[in-house]
Design an enzyme around this catalytic site. Structure first.
Site, PDB file in Angstrom:
ATOM      1  N   TYR A  27      44.869  41.822  26.062  1.00 51.95           N
ATOM      2  CA  TYR A  27      45.444  41.086  27.202  1.00 51.95           C
ATOM      3  C   TYR A  27      45.583  39.658  26.721  1.00 51.95           C
ATOM      4  O   TYR A  27      46.561  38.766  26.639  1.00 51.95           O
ATOM      5  CB  TYR A  27      44.790  41.153  28.467  1.00 51.95           C
ATOM      6  CG  TYR A  27      45.361  40.250  29.641  1.00 51.95           C
ATOM      7  CD1 TYR A  27      46.657  40.646  30.231  1.00 51.95           C
ATOM      8  CD2 TYR A  27      44.770  39.297  30.086  1.00 51.95           C
ATOM      9  CE1 TYR A  27      47.226  39.791  31.152  1.00 51.95           C
ATOM     10  CE2 TYR A  27      45.108  38.536  31.106  1.00 51.95           C
ATOM     11  CZ  TYR A  27      46.214  38.651  31.711  1.00 51.95           C
ATOM     12  OH  TYR A  27      46.814  37.731  32.653  1.00 51.95           O
ATOM     13  N   GLU A  49      47.549  38.740  41.011  1.00 54.75           N
ATOM     14  CA  GLU A  49      46.588  37.704  41.344  1.00 54.75           C
ATOM     15  C   GLU A  49      45.889  37.836  42.660  1.00 54.75           C
ATOM     16  O   GLU A  49      44.782  37.694  42.905  1.00 54.75           O
ATOM     17  CB  GLU A  49      47.186  36.395  40.866  1.00 54.75           C
ATOM     18  CG  GLU A  49      47.575  36.169  39.533  1.00 54.75           C
ATOM     19  CD  GLU A  49      46.441  36.015  38.707  1.00 54.75           C
ATOM     20  OE1 GLU A  49      45.249  36.076  39.062  1.00 54.75           O
ATOM     21  OE2 GLU A  49      46.892  36.189  37.381  1.00 54.75           O
ATOM     22  N   TRP A  57      39.136  40.339  37.046  1.00 52.51           N
ATOM     23  CA  TRP A  57      40.644  40.665  36.538  1.00 52.51           C
ATOM     24  C   TRP A  57      40.618  42.101  35.828  1.00 52.51           C
ATOM     25  O   TRP A  57      41.577  42.765  35.919  1.00 52.51           O
ATOM     26  CB  TRP A  57      41.234  39.532  35.618  1.00 52.51           C
ATOM     27  CG  TRP A  57      42.318  39.722  35.094  1.00 52.51           C
ATOM     28  CD1 TRP A  57      42.863  40.136  33.861  1.00 52.51           C
ATOM     29  CD2 TRP A  57      43.671  40.057  35.965  1.00 52.51           C
ATOM     30  NE1 TRP A  57      44.251  40.286  33.490  1.00 52.51           N
ATOM     31  CE2 TRP A  57      44.738  40.276  34.867  1.00 52.51           C
ATOM     32  CE3 TRP A  57      43.999  39.937  37.031  1.00 52.51           C
ATOM     33  CZ2 TRP A  57      46.012  40.450  35.142  1.00 52.51           C
ATOM     34  CZ3 TRP A  57      45.463  40.157  37.379  1.00 52.51           C
ATOM     35  CH2 TRP A  57      46.246  40.434  36.706  1.00 52.51           C
TER      36      TRP A  57
END
Length: 197
Positions: A27, A49, A57
């Site tokens: 990522y 988000e 995350w």
């Protein structure tokens, strides 16, 4: 772990958070901080988000494909048509984060955004991108802010336009993820959108 860039197994320096798992490394190297455009693509990031709020995350990243399936690929027009039955399906789906407030915000936001002209979400979000020349490259993680005047203003404008579950911190995470700002550390090989082999 140092707050500065750290050598990865390939010898290239990376932001420390990008080295904690293989998922994060991929990522970090291929997505985070690279420009994202398009209303549906930005809607997806906005939603993810919001779902990430209060969580790691990594939790969202590892469930992203399931989120995409559950939310019709985050196509605004499709999600705006979700029914009460869809809402109940989402709240029963163990592959996503089954937070009622976050699911409801996603569905409500899609309905709001479906009435916007094409390109307006993209234009609005990108209008809050700060001048890159006015920003110093962070040298350590401690140099990276959690909130900025731009993210505060963006969150306020989105709220004014009836978009839910986006505060200044979430707005800044969106700005970082979608390339409105480049918060890769100064010595990181991915800084400036560089291709990482």
């Amino acid at each position: 772990m140092s707050g500065g860039a750290v050598a990865a197994p390939d010898g290239g320096l990376r932001c420390p958070w990008g080295l904690s798992t293989e998922d994060y490394l991929t990522y970090h190297d291929t997505e985070w901080g690279r420009p994202v455009h398009g209303d549906d693509a930005l809607f997806e990031r906005l939603c993810l988000e919001a779902f990430q709020s209060g969580l790691s995350w990594l939790t969202i990243l590892r469930r992203r494909e399931t989120f995409r399936t559950a939310f019709a690929g985050f196509e605004i027009a499709a999600v705006a048509k979700f029914t009460y039955a869809d809402r109940e399906r989402l709240l029963a789906d163990p592959g996503i984060i089954r937070n009622r407030a976050k699911v409801d915000a996603t569905l409500a936001n899609a309905k709001v955004l479906a009435d916007w002209p094409a390109g307006e979400l993209d234009e609005l979000i990108w209008s809050y991108a700060p001048d890159p020349a006015a920003r110093t490259a962070p040298r350590e993680l401690g140099d990276v802010p959690a909130v900025t005047p731009e993210s505060t203003a963006l969150a306020k404008e989105l709220k004014k336009r009836s978009i839910r579950f986006v505060g200044p911190t979430t707005a800044y995470a969106l700005m970082q993820a979608c390339g409105l700002v480049d918060d890769h550390l100064a010595d990181c090989v991915a800084r400036g959108g560089a291709t990482v082999a």
